[in-house]
Design a protein around this motif. Structure first.
Motif, PDB file in Angstrom:
ATOM      1  N   GLY A 189       0.820  -1.196   0.000  1.00 23.53           N
ATOM      2  CA  GLY A 189       0.000   0.000   0.000  1.00 23.53           C
ATOM      3  C   GLY A 189       0.853   1.244   0.000  1.00 23.53           C
ATOM      4  O   GLY A 189       2.062   1.187  -0.235  1.00 23.53           O
ATOM      5  N   LEU A 190       0.200   2.350   0.297  1.00 27.67           N
ATOM      6  CA  LEU A 190       0.875   3.643   0.341  1.00 27.67           C
ATOM      7  C   LEU A 190       1.236   3.976   1.780  1.00 27.67           C
ATOM      8  O   LEU A 190       0.400   3.879   2.682  1.00 27.67           O
ATOM      9  N   VAL A 191       2.481   4.370   1.987  1.00 26.25           N
ATOM     10  CA  VAL A 191       2.950   4.718   3.328  1.00 26.25           C
ATOM     11  C   VAL A 191       3.841   5.943   3.235  1.00 26.25           C
ATOM     12  O   VAL A 191       4.549   6.133   2.231  1.00 26.25           O
ATOM     13  N   GLN A 192       3.799   6.764   4.245  1.00 21.09           N
ATOM     14  CA  GLN A 192       4.645   7.951   4.271  1.00 21.09           C
ATOM     15  C   GLN A 192       6.068   7.595   4.657  1.00 21.09           C
ATOM     16  O   GLN A 192       6.310   6.621   5.386  1.00 21.09           O
ATOM     17  N   ALA A 193       6.983   8.397   4.190  1.00 22.94           N
ATOM     18  CA  ALA A 193       8.388   8.206   4.538  1.00 22.94           C
ATOM     19  C   ALA A 193       8.551   8.196   6.059  1.00 22.94           C
ATOM     20  O   ALA A 193       7.938   9.007   6.767  1.00 22.94           O
ATOM     21  N   GLY A 194       9.351   7.275   6.535  1.00 19.15           N
ATOM     22  CA  GLY A 194       9.548   7.105   7.961  1.00 19.15           C
ATOM     23  C   GLY A 194       8.580   6.133   8.599  1.00 19.15           C
ATOM     24  O   GLY A 194       8.747   5.756   9.764  1.00 19.15           O
ATOM     25  N   GLY A 195       7.581   5.731   7.854  1.00 15.51           N
ATOM     26  CA  GLY A 195       6.564   4.830   8.375  1.00 15.51           C
ATOM     27  C   GLY A 195       6.957   3.366   8.288  1.00 15.51           C
ATOM     28  O   GLY A 195       8.074   3.019   7.886  1.00 15.51           O
ATOM     29  N   SER A 196       6.021   2.521   8.671  1.00  8.26           N
ATOM     30  CA  SER A 196       6.242   1.081   8.709  1.00  8.26           C
ATOM     31  C   SER A 196       5.140   0.356   7.939  1.00  8.26           C
ATOM     32  O   SER A 196       4.038   0.883   7.748  1.00  8.26           O
ATOM     33  N   ARG A 197       5.474  -0.858   7.561  1.00  4.87           N
ATOM     34  CA  ARG A 197       4.505  -1.689   6.849  1.00  4.87           C
ATOM     35  C   ARG A 197       4.897  -3.138   7.087  1.00  4.87           C
ATOM     36  O   ARG A 197       6.088  -3.470   7.110  1.00  4.87           O
ATOM     37  N   ARG A 198       3.898  -4.005   7.226  1.00  7.43           N
ATOM     38  CA  ARG A 198       4.171  -5.423   7.340  1.00  7.43           C
ATOM     39  C   ARG A 198       3.538  -6.159   6.173  1.00  7.43           C
ATOM     40  O   ARG A 198       2.328  -6.082   5.960  1.00  7.43           O
ATOM     41  N   LEU A 199       4.366  -6.860   5.452  1.00  9.46           N
ATOM     42  CA  LEU A 199       3.894  -7.700   4.361  1.00  9.46           C
ATOM     43  C   LEU A 199       3.726  -9.132   4.871  1.00  9.46           C
ATOM     44  O   LEU A 199       4.474  -9.582   5.740  1.00  9.46           O
ATOM     45  N   SER A 200       2.754  -9.801   4.282  1.00 12.18           N
ATOM     46  CA  SER A 200       2.521 -11.204   4.594  1.00 12.18           C
ATOM     47  C   SER A 200       2.533 -12.009   3.308  1.00 12.18           C
ATOM     48  O   SER A 200       2.190 -11.499   2.240  1.00 12.18           O
ATOM     49  N   CYS A 201       2.900 -13.251   3.428  1.00 10.99           N
ATOM     50  CA  CYS A 201       2.854 -14.161   2.287  1.00 10.99           C
ATOM     51  C   CYS A 201       2.327 -15.498   2.787  1.00 10.99           C
ATOM     52  O   CYS A 201       2.998 -16.169   3.573  1.00 10.99           O
ATOM     53  N   ARG A 210      16.926 -16.614  -9.507  1.00  7.83           N
ATOM     54  CA  ARG A 210      16.748 -17.927 -10.134  1.00  7.83           C
ATOM     55  C   ARG A 210      17.061 -19.075  -9.178  1.00  7.83           C
ATOM     56  O   ARG A 210      16.837 -20.243  -9.525  1.00  7.83           O
ATOM     57  N   SER A 211      17.533 -18.757  -7.983  1.00  5.83           N
ATOM     58  CA  SER A 211      17.763 -19.806  -6.982  1.00  5.83           C
ATOM     59  C   SER A 211      16.456 -20.323  -6.396  1.00  5.83           C
ATOM     60  O   SER A 211      16.434 -21.370  -5.758  1.00  5.83           O
ATOM     61  N   TYR A 212      15.393 -19.579  -6.579  1.00  5.97           N
ATOM     62  CA  TYR A 212      14.112 -19.905  -5.977  1.00  5.97           C
ATOM     63  C   TYR A 212      13.135 -20.391  -7.034  1.00  5.97           C
ATOM     64  O   TYR A 212      13.014 -19.792  -8.103  1.00  5.97           O
ATOM     65  N   GLU A 213      12.412 -21.430  -6.701  1.00  4.32           N
ATOM     66  CA  GLU A 213      11.512 -22.031  -7.686  1.00  4.32           C
ATOM     67  C   GLU A 213      10.114 -21.428  -7.669  1.00  4.32           C
ATOM     68  O   GLU A 213       9.472 -21.321  -8.703  1.00  4.32           O
ATOM     69  N   TYR A 214       9.635 -21.050  -6.517  1.00  7.88           N
ATOM     70  CA  TYR A 214       8.240 -20.622  -6.399  1.00  7.88           C
ATOM     71  C   TYR A 214       8.155 -19.128  -6.092  1.00  7.88           C
ATOM     72  O   TYR A 214       8.910 -18.607  -5.270  1.00  7.88           O
ATOM     73  N   TRP A 215       7.192 -18.477  -6.761  1.00  9.33           N
ATOM     74  CA  TRP A 215       7.040 -17.033  -6.615  1.00  9.33           C
ATOM     75  C   TRP A 215       5.577 -16.666  -6.433  1.00  9.33           C
ATOM     76  O   TRP A 215       4.702 -17.241  -7.080  1.00  9.33           O
ATOM     77  N   GLY A 216       5.343 -15.670  -5.605  1.00 10.77           N
ATOM     78  CA  GLY A 216       4.021 -15.085  -5.478  1.00 10.77           C
ATOM     79  C   GLY A 216       3.831 -13.996  -6.513  1.00 10.77           C
ATOM     80  O   GLY A 216       4.734 -13.682  -7.291  1.00 10.77           O
ATOM     81  N   GLN A 217       2.674 -13.371  -6.485  1.00  9.59           N
ATOM     82  CA  GLN A 217       2.318 -12.423  -7.533  1.00  9.59           C
ATOM     83  C   GLN A 217       2.840 -11.016  -7.265  1.00  9.59           C
ATOM     84  O   GLN A 217       2.811 -10.189  -8.161  1.00  9.59           O
ATOM     85  N   GLY A 218       3.310 -10.742  -6.088  1.00 14.84           N
ATOM     86  CA  GLY A 218       3.840  -9.421  -5.777  1.00 14.84           C
ATOM     87  C   GLY A 218       2.806  -8.500  -5.167  1.00 14.84           C
ATOM     88  O   GLY A 218       1.608  -8.601  -5.456  1.00 14.84           O
ATOM     89  N   THR A 219       3.275  -7.606  -4.321  1.00 14.12           N
ATOM     90  CA  THR A 219       2.415  -6.597  -3.715  1.00 14.12           C
ATOM     91  C   THR A 219       3.153  -5.261  -3.770  1.00 14.12           C
ATOM     92  O   THR A 219       4.341  -5.184  -3.462  1.00 14.12           O
ATOM     93  N   GLN A 220       2.446  -4.229  -4.186  1.00 18.11           N
ATOM     94  CA  GLN A 220       3.061  -2.920  -4.404  1.00 18.11           C
ATOM     95  C   GLN A 220       3.194  -2.164  -3.087  1.00 18.11           C
ATOM     96  O   GLN A 220       2.210  -2.023  -2.339  1.00 18.11           O
ATOM     97  N   VAL A 221       4.376  -1.652  -2.847  1.00 20.75           N
ATOM     98  CA  VAL A 221       4.616  -0.744  -1.728  1.00 20.75           C
ATOM     99  C   VAL A 221       5.076   0.583  -2.296  1.00 20.75           C
ATOM    100  O   VAL A 221       6.045   0.628  -3.057  1.00 20.75           O
ATOM    101  N   THR A 222       4.381   1.639  -1.948  1.00 16.03           N
ATOM    102  CA  THR A 222       4.730   2.972  -2.412  1.00 16.03           C
ATOM    103  C   THR A 222       4.969   3.858  -1.207  1.00 16.03           C
ATOM    104  O   THR A 222       4.100   3.974  -0.334  1.00 16.03           O
ATOM    105  N   VAL A 223       6.150   4.454  -1.159  1.00 16.30           N
ATOM    106  CA  VAL A 223       6.518   5.309  -0.043  1.00 16.30           C
ATOM    107  C   VAL A 223       6.555   6.743  -0.533  1.00 16.30           C
ATOM    108  O   VAL A 223       7.314   7.081  -1.446  1.00 16.30           O
ATOM    109  N   SER A 224       5.756   7.564   0.062  1.00 16.01           N
ATOM    110  CA  SER A 224       5.691   8.967  -0.339  1.00 16.01           C
ATOM    111  C   SER A 224       6.598   9.814   0.540  1.00 16.01           C
ATOM    112  O   SER A 224       6.758   9.555   1.735  1.00 16.01           O
ATOM    113  N   SER A 225       7.174  10.836  -0.073  1.00 21.01           N
ATOM    114  CA  SER A 225       8.096  11.706   0.670  1.00 21.01           C
ATOM    115  C   SER A 225       7.358  12.850   1.342  1.00 21.01           C
ATOM    116  O   SER A 225       6.188  13.084   1.113  1.00 21.01           O
TER     117      SER A 225
END
Length: 129
Positions: free
Chosen positions: A9-21, A114-129
């Motif tokens: 998601g969108l987070v301000q500079a200096g902020g935190s975010r937790r991704l899950s998989c 290429r060392s890893y066989e399995y991949w998820g679809q990705g999640t966008q992180v946007t950090v605003s200044s």
């Protein structure tokens, strides 16, 4: 195994975010897990990796001291806690997994996509200044 990343998601500079998989379709504790990220026009970059038990963790230079990787084998989930975010952290974040423990043995190995066989679809992180 199928991997589903979330938490971006969108987070301000200096902020935190937790991704899950969340993993499904395999025995999660058999997989070493990792996070990579890719910004527009740039190569996919190693962020962090974790051993099957969670005892050993590894970080790319950009993540050291700010990000923490962890896993919960009972919940089939790997996490990436990101603190002190800055605009340079803006990217699509991908979770990845592999059954080979040897993937993590060398710095070059664990930081190479290429060392890893399995991949998820990705999640966008946007950090605003």
């Amino acid at each position: 195994v199928q991997l589903q990343a979330s938490g971006g998601g969108l987070v301000q500079a200096g902020g935190s975010r937790r991704l899950s998989c969340a993993a499904s379709g395999g025995t999660f504790s058999n997989y070493v897990m990792g996070w990579f990220r890719q910004a527009p026009g740039k190569e996919r970059e190693f962020v962090a990796a974790i051993s099957r038990s969670g005892y050993n963790t590894y970080y790319g230079n950009s993540a050291k001291g700010r990000f923490t990787i962890a896993r919960d084998n009972d919940k089939n989930t790997v996490y990436l806690q990101m603190n002190g975010l800055n605009p340079e952290d803006t990217a699509v974040y991908y979770c990845t997994g592999d059954t080979r423990a040897s993937t993590l043995l060398s710095s070059r190995g664990r930081s190479t996509p290429r060392s890893y066989e399995y991949w998820g679809q990705g999640t966008q992180v946007t950090v605003s200044s």
